[in-house]
Design an enzyme around this catalytic site. Structure first.
Site, PDB file in Angstrom:
ATOM      1  N   GLU A 375      38.540  37.780  41.306  1.00 44.47           N
ATOM      2  CA  GLU A 375      38.567  39.181  40.869  1.00 44.47           C
ATOM      3  C   GLU A 375      39.109  40.037  42.005  1.00 44.47           C
ATOM      4  OE1 GLU A 375      34.995  40.981  39.275  1.00 44.47           O
ATOM      5  OE2 GLU A 375      34.424  39.105  38.285  1.00 44.47           O
TER       6      GLU A 375
HETATM    7  P1  P53 Z   1      33.291  47.583  37.073  1.00 38.79           P
HETATM    8  C1  P53 Z   1      29.842  46.086  41.497  1.00 38.79           C
HETATM    9  C2  P53 Z   1      30.537  45.847  42.657  1.00 38.79           C
HETATM   10  C3  P53 Z   1      31.532  44.903  42.672  1.00 38.79           C
HETATM   11  C4  P53 Z   1      31.832  44.180  41.534  1.00 38.79           C
HETATM   12  O1  P53 Z   1      33.382  46.342  38.058  1.00 38.79           O
HETATM   13  C5  P53 Z   1      31.123  44.391  40.384  1.00 38.79           C
HETATM   14  C6  P53 Z   1      30.132  45.350  40.360  1.00 38.79           C
HETATM   15  C7  P53 Z   1      29.386  45.611  39.118  1.00 38.79           C
HETATM   16  O2  P53 Z   1      29.801  46.814  38.579  1.00 38.79           O
HETATM   17  O3  P53 Z   1      31.313  43.673  39.269  1.00 38.79           O
HETATM   18  C8  P53 Z   1      32.419  42.823  39.097  1.00 38.79           C
HETATM   19  O4  P53 Z   1      33.528  47.031  35.703  1.00 38.79           O
HETATM   20  C9  P53 Z   1      32.095  41.981  37.893  1.00 38.79           C
HETATM   21  C10 P53 Z   1      32.886  42.351  36.672  1.00 38.79           C
HETATM   22  C11 P53 Z   1      33.193  43.832  36.722  1.00 38.79           C
HETATM   23  C12 P53 Z   1      34.115  44.079  37.891  1.00 38.79           C
HETATM   24  O5  P53 Z   1      33.536  43.628  39.084  1.00 38.79           O
HETATM   25  O6  P53 Z   1      31.936  48.133  37.236  1.00 38.79           O
HETATM   26  O7  P53 Z   1      32.141  40.602  38.112  1.00 38.79           O
HETATM   27  O8  P53 Z   1      32.148  41.965  35.541  1.00 38.79           O
HETATM   28  O9  P53 Z   1      33.727  44.345  35.550  1.00 38.79           O
HETATM   29  C13 P53 Z   1      34.505  45.528  38.076  1.00 38.79           C
HETATM   30  O10 P53 Z   1      34.386  48.512  37.463  1.00 38.79           O
END
Ligand code: P53
Length: 477
Positions: A375
Site C-alpha cells: 500500500e
Molecule cells: P484511509 C491509518 C494509517 C495508515 C493506514 O487509509 C491506514 C490507516 C487506517 O485508516 O489504513 C490502511 O482509507 C489500510 C487500508 C486503508 C488505507 O490504509 O483511512 O490498510 O484499508 O484504506 C488508507 O485513507
C-alpha cells in the site's frame, strides 16, 4: 549493480474486500465489523454503532459494487498492465458468523471466479486473509480477539482458503496492518484490527497486547498450515509503517524515536523472529500486564515465521520526548509533532517520499527478508470533468516521487523488493473515515460521501501515467 527493477517485479494495485465489494448481504454473507461503521470526516474517525441501525448510512454496504462489477474493473487493471492485484477475502463471505464449522460455498465460489478473472489476464492475486472485516458476531459473542477462541476460528477460515485457492494464489498475508492497534487510545484500530470494543474503565493497553498476541499466534499457526498445503506459498505479515523521526538532534528525542519504533514495530519482530523482544517482556513486567501466553504459543510462534514483509507506507511522523515521560513510553496521541520539513495532505497525512526509502532500508537492516510495498498512495479530492476525465497531477507527483525513492532503494541500496501495489487503485470507501471523496484511484468512481452517484468508472490522468510506468518497468520515473 542493478540499474532498474527486476523483470518479474510485481506492479499492481491494492484494495480490501469490505472497502469495495458492497453486496453486504448477498451470497450468504454475514455482517462484518466494517458493516457497522458510519462516515466520519477528515479530522474524525468514523463511528462504530451497536449493530446495523435503520437510520444510519453505512458506506461499505454498497462499496463501489465491485461484487457485481469486478469483470469490468479487472479489465481496466489489465489495461493498465497490472502484474498483480492485492485484495482480501471477506471472512464473512466464507464464514458468515465466524464460528460455523462448514464454509459458505457461494462465498468460496465468488473468490474462485474473481481469481480466475485475474488469472485470465495473467494478473497474480495477492491475498490478505484478515483486512478489517472480522465477522461482527465474533465481536458480540466472543469479544473479538480478546478471546483465545478466535485463534481457531481464524485458522479454520485460513485453512479453507489455503486449500481452495492453493493453485490460484501464491502470495498471502495474514493480518492487515496488525500494528495499527499500538494506538489503543482510539477506538478505531482495536475494533478494525481485532474486533475489540472497549468498555469504560478497562485496561486498554493490556487488552491490546493480549489480542495482538492471539493474532500473532494465529498468524504463525496459519503460516505452518499454509506451507503444508502448498510449500510454494509465500506467506507474509502486513505492517503499517511510518518512520517516527526524532524532532531534532536532542539526544532524548533520538532515544524517544527509537523507543517509539520499538513499540510500534515489535509485532514485526514476532512475525519474523518467532519470539518477543526483551523490551516488550520488560514492559509487561513493569506495567503488571499479565498475558495468557502458553508454552505451546511459544512453539507456534517459532514454527510459523513469515516469508516476506508486506507493508503500507503513506507518511512519516516526527516525535518529541516529554519531560514527564521518564520511561520513554510511547503514546501516539501525545508524542507526535508536526515536521516542518514536509507538507501534508488535506487529511493531515505528512507527505515524505524519502521516508519510503528509509522504510525499505530499515526493514532490510532489521529483518533481511524480501519486502513487498502493498500500500502507498495519495488520498485527495478529485474533480471529474464533463467527459469523465480527472486531471490528478498531484497524485502523479506523489506516486512518482515515491517510486523514485523505491527505485533508489532497489538499485543503490540493494533492497530485495517483490512488488508495489498502490492503494485504492480504483476509488473506494476510506477505511479511516468512511468517505468516498478521499480518493486514491487511477480509476474514478462516481459516488459521493452520502452514497449518491451512478457508480460509473472512468480513467484519470494517473491511469495513463501508471500504465506507462508499468510498461517501461519504472524506467521513466
Ligand atoms: P484511509 C491509518 C494509517 C495508515 C493506514 O487509509 C491506514 C490507516 C487506517 O485508516 O489504513 C490502511 O482509507 C489500510 C487500508 C486503508 C488505507 O490504509 O483511512 O490498510 O484499508 O484504506 C488508507 O485513507
Amino acid at each position: 549493480m542493478t540499474t532498474s527493477f527486476p523483470n518479474d517485479f510485481l506492479w499492481g494495485g491494492a484494495v480490501a474486500a469490505h472497502q469495495l465489494e458492497g453486496a453486504w448481504q448477498e451470497g450468504g454473507k454475514g455482517v462484518s465489523v466494517a458493516d457497522v461503521m458510519t462516515v466520519g470526516s477528515p479530522t474524525h474517525y468514523r463511528a462504530i454503532t451497536k449493530g446495523v441501525l435503520a437510520d444510519e448510512y453505512y458506506p461499505n454496504h454498497e462499496g463501489i459494487d465491485f461484487y457485481h462489477r469486478y469483470p469490468e474493473d479487472i479489465k481496466l487493471f489489465a489495461e493498465m498492465g497490472f502484474k498483480c492485484f492485492r485484495t482480501s477475502i471477506a471472512w464473512t463471505r466464507i464464514f458468515p458468523n465466524g464460528d460455523e464449522t462448514e464454509p459458505n460455498e457461494a462465498g468460496l465460489q465468488f473468490y474462485d471466479d474473481l481469481f480466475d478473472e485475474c488469472l485470465k489476464y495473467n494478473i497474480e492475486p495477492v491475498v490478505t486473509l484478515s483486512h478489517f472485516e472480522l465477522p461482527y458476531h465474533l465481536v458480540t459473542e466472543y469479544g473479538g480477539f480478546r478471546n483465545r477462541k478466535l485463534i481457531d476460528f481464524f485458522l479454520r477460515f485460513a485453512e479453507v482458503c489455503f486449500k481452495r485457492y492453493k493453485n490460484k494464489v501464491k502470495y498471502w498475508m495474514t493480518f492487515n496492518e496488525i500494528n495499527n492497534q499500538a494506538n489503543y487510545h482510539e477506538d478505531f484500530a482495536p475494533f478494525t484490527n481485532s474486533g475489540v470494543f472497549y468498555q469504560e474503565g478497562e485496561d486498554r493497553e493490556a487488552i491490546m497486547y493480549q489480542a495482538a498476541h492471539y493474532e500473532l499466534v494465529a498468524s504463525a499457526k496459519a503460516v505452518k498450515i499454509g506451507k503444508k498445503i502448498n510449500p510454494d506459498f509465500q506467506i507474509g505479515c502486513m505492517i503499517a509503517f511510518s518512520p517516527l523521526y526524532p524532532l531534532n538532534d536532542k539526544p532524548e528525542n533520538a532515544l524517544m524515536s527509537l523507543k517509539a519504533m520499538e513499540k510500534r514495530y515489535y509485532f514485526c519482530d514476532v512475525h519474523v523472529h518467532g519470539f518477543y523482544p526483551n523490551h516488550i517482556l520488560k514492559y509487561w513486567q513493569r506495567k503488571g500486564i499479565g498475558i495468557d501466553f502458553t508454552p505451546e504459543d511459544e512453539v507456534a510462534l517459532k514454527e510459523g515465521t513469515v516469508d516476506y514483509i508486506g507493508f503500507s507506507y503513506y507518511m512519516s511522523h516526527a516525535i518529541k520526548y516529554r519531560e514527564e515521560n521518564h520511561y520513554y513510553d510511547y503514546d501516539e496521541t501525545k508524542d507526535l509533532v508536526r515536521n516542518e520539513f514536509v507538507k501534508a495532505s488535506d487529511w493531515g497525512w505528512q507527505i515524505d517520499p524519502v521516508g519510503l526509502r528509509y522504510a525499505l532500508n530499515w526493514f532490510t537492516d532489521m529483518y533481511h527478508l524480501p519486502l513487498f510495498i502493498v500500500e502507498n498512495g495519495f488520498g485527495a479530492y478529485d474533480k471529474k470533468e464533463e467527459d469523465g476525465s480527472v486531471h490528478d497531477e498531484y497524485r502523479i507527483d506523489y506516486l512518482k516521487a515515491h517510486i523514485k525513492q523505491m527505485k533508489l532503494a532497489v538499485t543503490e541500496d540493494g533492497v530485495d523488493l517483490l512488488g508495489y501495489t498502490p492503494w485504492g487503485c480504483i476509488d473506494l470507501v476510506s477505511a479511516g473515515t468512511g468517505e468516498m471523496e478521499k480518493r486514491y484511484g487511477f480509476i474514478y468512481v462516481d459516488k459521493d460521501n452520502r452514497g449518491n452517484g451512478t457508480l460509473a468508472r472512468s480513467r484519470k490522468d494517473s491511469f495513463y501515467w501508471y500504465q506507462d510506468v508499468i510498461k517501461t518497468n519504472g524506467s521513466n520515473v
